[in-house]
Enzyme design. Structure first.
Site, PDB file in Angstrom:
ATOM      1  N   ARG A 145       0.963  -1.238  -0.011  1.00 26.67           N
ATOM      2  CA  ARG A 145      -0.196   0.041  -0.039  1.00 26.67           C
ATOM      3  C   ARG A 145       1.215   1.019  -0.100  1.00 26.67           C
ATOM      4  O   ARG A 145       0.285   2.340  -0.148  1.00 26.67           O
ATOM      5  CB  ARG A 145      -0.943   0.085   1.175  1.00 26.67           C
ATOM      6  CG  ARG A 145      -2.302  -0.817   0.956  1.00 26.67           C
ATOM      7  CD  ARG A 145      -3.146  -0.641   1.994  1.00 26.67           C
ATOM      8  NE  ARG A 145      -4.185  -1.767   1.546  1.00 26.67           N
ATOM      9  CZ  ARG A 145      -5.157  -1.758   3.095  1.00 26.67           C
ATOM     10  NH1 ARG A 145      -5.089  -1.218   4.204  1.00 26.67           N
ATOM     11  NH2 ARG A 145      -6.593  -2.269   2.740  1.00 26.67           N
TER      12      ARG A 145
ATOM     13  N   LYS B  32     -18.738 -17.905   3.487  1.00 25.24           N
ATOM     14  CA  LYS B  32     -19.810 -18.181   3.450  1.00 25.24           C
ATOM     15  C   LYS B  32     -20.919 -17.089   2.662  1.00 25.24           C
ATOM     16  O   LYS B  32     -19.641 -16.486   2.008  1.00 25.24           O
ATOM     17  CB  LYS B  32     -19.853 -17.213   4.687  1.00 25.24           C
ATOM     18  CG  LYS B  32     -19.259 -17.860   5.931  1.00 25.24           C
ATOM     19  CD  LYS B  32     -19.751 -16.657   6.885  1.00 25.24           C
ATOM     20  CE  LYS B  32     -19.640 -18.055   8.687  1.00 25.24           C
ATOM     21  NZ  LYS B  32     -19.452 -16.854   9.665  1.00 25.24           N
TER      22      LYS B  32
ATOM     23  N   GLY C 256      -8.227  -9.036   0.368  1.00 23.44           N
ATOM     24  CA  GLY C 256      -6.973  -9.384   1.557  1.00 23.44           C
ATOM     25  C   GLY C 256      -6.852 -11.541   0.990  1.00 23.44           C
ATOM     26  O   GLY C 256      -5.627 -11.584   0.215  1.00 23.44           O
TER      27      GLY C 256
ATOM     28  N   GLY D 174     -12.301  -4.693   1.870  1.00 22.63           N
ATOM     29  CA  GLY D 174     -13.721  -4.264   1.880  1.00 22.63           C
ATOM     30  C   GLY D 174     -14.056  -3.557   0.840  1.00 22.63           C
ATOM     31  O   GLY D 174     -15.042  -3.474   0.317  1.00 22.63           O
TER      32      GLY D 174
HETATM   33  C1  3PG Z   1      -8.134  -1.705   5.029  1.00 22.20           C
HETATM   34  O1  3PG Z   1      -7.768  -2.225   5.434  1.00 22.20           O
HETATM   35  O2  3PG Z   1      -9.031  -2.398   4.493  1.00 22.20           O
HETATM   36  C2  3PG Z   1      -8.410  -0.526   5.240  1.00 22.20           C
HETATM   37  O3  3PG Z   1      -7.798   0.646   5.425  1.00 22.20           O
HETATM   38  C3  3PG Z   1     -10.310  -0.180   5.695  1.00 22.20           C
HETATM   39  O4  3PG Z   1      -9.808  -0.192   6.932  1.00 22.20           O
HETATM   40  P1  3PG Z   1     -11.239  -0.584   7.868  1.00 22.20           P
HETATM   41  O5  3PG Z   1     -12.097  -1.322   7.939  1.00 22.20           O
HETATM   42  O6  3PG Z   1     -10.351  -0.810   9.711  1.00 22.20           O
HETATM   43  O7  3PG Z   1     -11.933   0.750   8.026  1.00 22.20           O
HETATM   44 MG    MG Z   2     -10.807  -3.628   6.593  1.00 18.30          MG
END
Ligand code: 3PG
Ligand code: MG
Length: 398
Positions: free
Chosen positions: A36, A197, A354, A377
């Site tokens: 990142r 899931k 991830g 996310g």
């Molecule tokens: C992540 O690592 O997915 C982003 O930096 C967002 O982090 P968060 O899920 O804690 O908002």
């Molecule tokens: Mg996250």
């Protein structure tokens, strides 16, 4: 697209508040994956080259509104300096007197890092006062944190309305890659969705059925679909309570012309551990004590044939229990095929999440994909068809 880029902004001599996502994994004070950080370098470099003064605004972990020294961004300074090739100054708060003074004193060529925005509880409430305090520090706002754009926070949303705002280079690249894969893709389009899931990926599946030609379902969630077809899956991970929902998805896919691809053969073991004794069985023949831990070779052939007919691939989630060998076999084989097709120019391939990126890195396929998102996310929410607040706030800017 309705947002500006750095090219549209006057940056010379300006303090540019850059929202970055440097939420990188750190073990014992050492950054274990600097991806990142590497990916924000073009933005910082281009701002510096245009005579602008980058001021980095970021969160780190989830401190819950408290100052927690182990979540201080200060520990990332050496990694940032190595990546940018320039000195990085630091202010111990993202608003207030110290930050104000540091921002005013910043000289061309210097970069300033502000402390973790989430040390303020107001940040995650998208608080307007906190956003105003941050906005004071800059002349221009640049959001380069696509992977945090699914959060409506002061540093990602409210602040974008207070300053001339634009997308950074990484944000731009992420949005363009995703638009290419799902917005106006070359067809046929295939999506691979895996993971444990169905319940966490329901909206995703619903959206994809309307957008893609082939939907390959793998991992634990494929078992739930097998259950929906009346197949016994032994001791496999499956959400039996979701079987009606899975059946509805199968029916809906038929009407919308999306072909759902489930495994036709599976790799079954009695223990969830590396190198557990295992056998390949037809998908409807799982033993009573068996657990499905991967897709079988016939399924892999079906999947890779579909890749061969596709022009676009979007991938989220592994096909099997990729974290334990040899149950990473189907994921690796499919990923390497996608990589080869991409290399030869036949396929545009985009992946995110991830687990997915870890699996594609482990197989060696990631480097040949057209685009690997830094987002988890946010990537999922984008694939679900949701509007990301951090992106929406950049749109329609004067
Ligand atoms: C992540 O690592 O997915 C982003 O930096 C967002 O982090 P968060 O899920 O804690 O908002
Ligand atoms: Mg996250």
């Amino acid at each position: 697209m309705g947002w500006k880029t750095l090219n549209d902004m006057d940056l010379n001599g300006k303090r540019v508040l850059v929202r970055v996502d440097i939420n990188v994994p750190v073990v014992d004070g050492v950054v274990t994956d600097a991806t990142r950080i590497q990916r924000i370098v073009p933005t910082v470099r281009d701002i510096l080259a245009a005579g602008g003064k980058p001021i980095l605004l970021a969160h780190f972990g989830r401190p819950g509104g408290e100052r927690r020294e182990n979540l201080s961004l200060k520990q990332l300074i050496p990694t940032l300096e190595a990546a940018f090739g320039t000195e990085v100054l630091f202010a111990a708060d993202c608003v207030g007197t110290e930050a104000d003074l540091a921002s005013e004193a910043l000289k061309p060529g210097q970069v300033l890092l502000l402390e973790n925005t989430r040390f303020h509880a107001a940040e995650t409430k998208n608080d307007a006062d906190l956003a105003a305090g941050m906005a004071k520090l800059g002349d221009v706002y640049c959001n380069d944190a696509f992977s945090a754009a699914h959060r409506a926070h002061s540093s990602t949303e409210a602040i974008a309305r207070l300053l001339p705002a634009c997308a950074g280079r990484l944000m731009q690249a992420e949005l363009e890659a995703l638009e290419g894969a799902l917005g106006a893709p070359k067809r046929p389009v295939t999506a691979v969705v895996g993971g444990a899931k169905v319940s966490t990926k329901l909206e995703l599946l619903g959206n994809l059925i309307d957008k893609v030609d082939y939907l390959v379902i793998g991992g634990g969630m494929a078992n739930t679909f097998l259950v929906a077809q009346g197949v016994s899956v032994g001791k496999s991970l499956a959400e039996t309570a979701m079987k009606d929902t899975a059946a509805e998805i199968l029916t809906k896919a038929e009407t919308s012309g999306c072909k759902i691809v489930l495994p036709s053969d599976v790799v079954v073991a009695e223990k969830f551990e590396a190198n557990a004794p295992h056998q390949v069985l037809p998908a409807d023949q799982c033993t009573e004590d068996g657990m499905i831990l991967d897709a079988g070779p016939e399924s892999v052939t079906t999947i890779t044939d579909i890749f061969g007919q596709s022009q676009t691939l979007i991938w989220n989630g592994p096909l099997g229990a990729f974290e334990i060998e040899p149950f990473d076999t189907a994921t690796n084989a499919a990923a390497l095929k996608a990589a080869a097709l991409t290399r030869s120019g036949q396929l545009v391939s985009v992946a995110g999440g991830g687990d997915t990126v870890a699996a594609l890195n482990a197989s060696g396929a990631a480097k040949d994909f057209s685009y690997i998102s830094t987002a988890g996310g946010a990537f999922l929410e984008w694939m679900e068809g949701k509007t990301l607040p951090g992106v929406a706030a950049l749109e329609g800017q004067a």
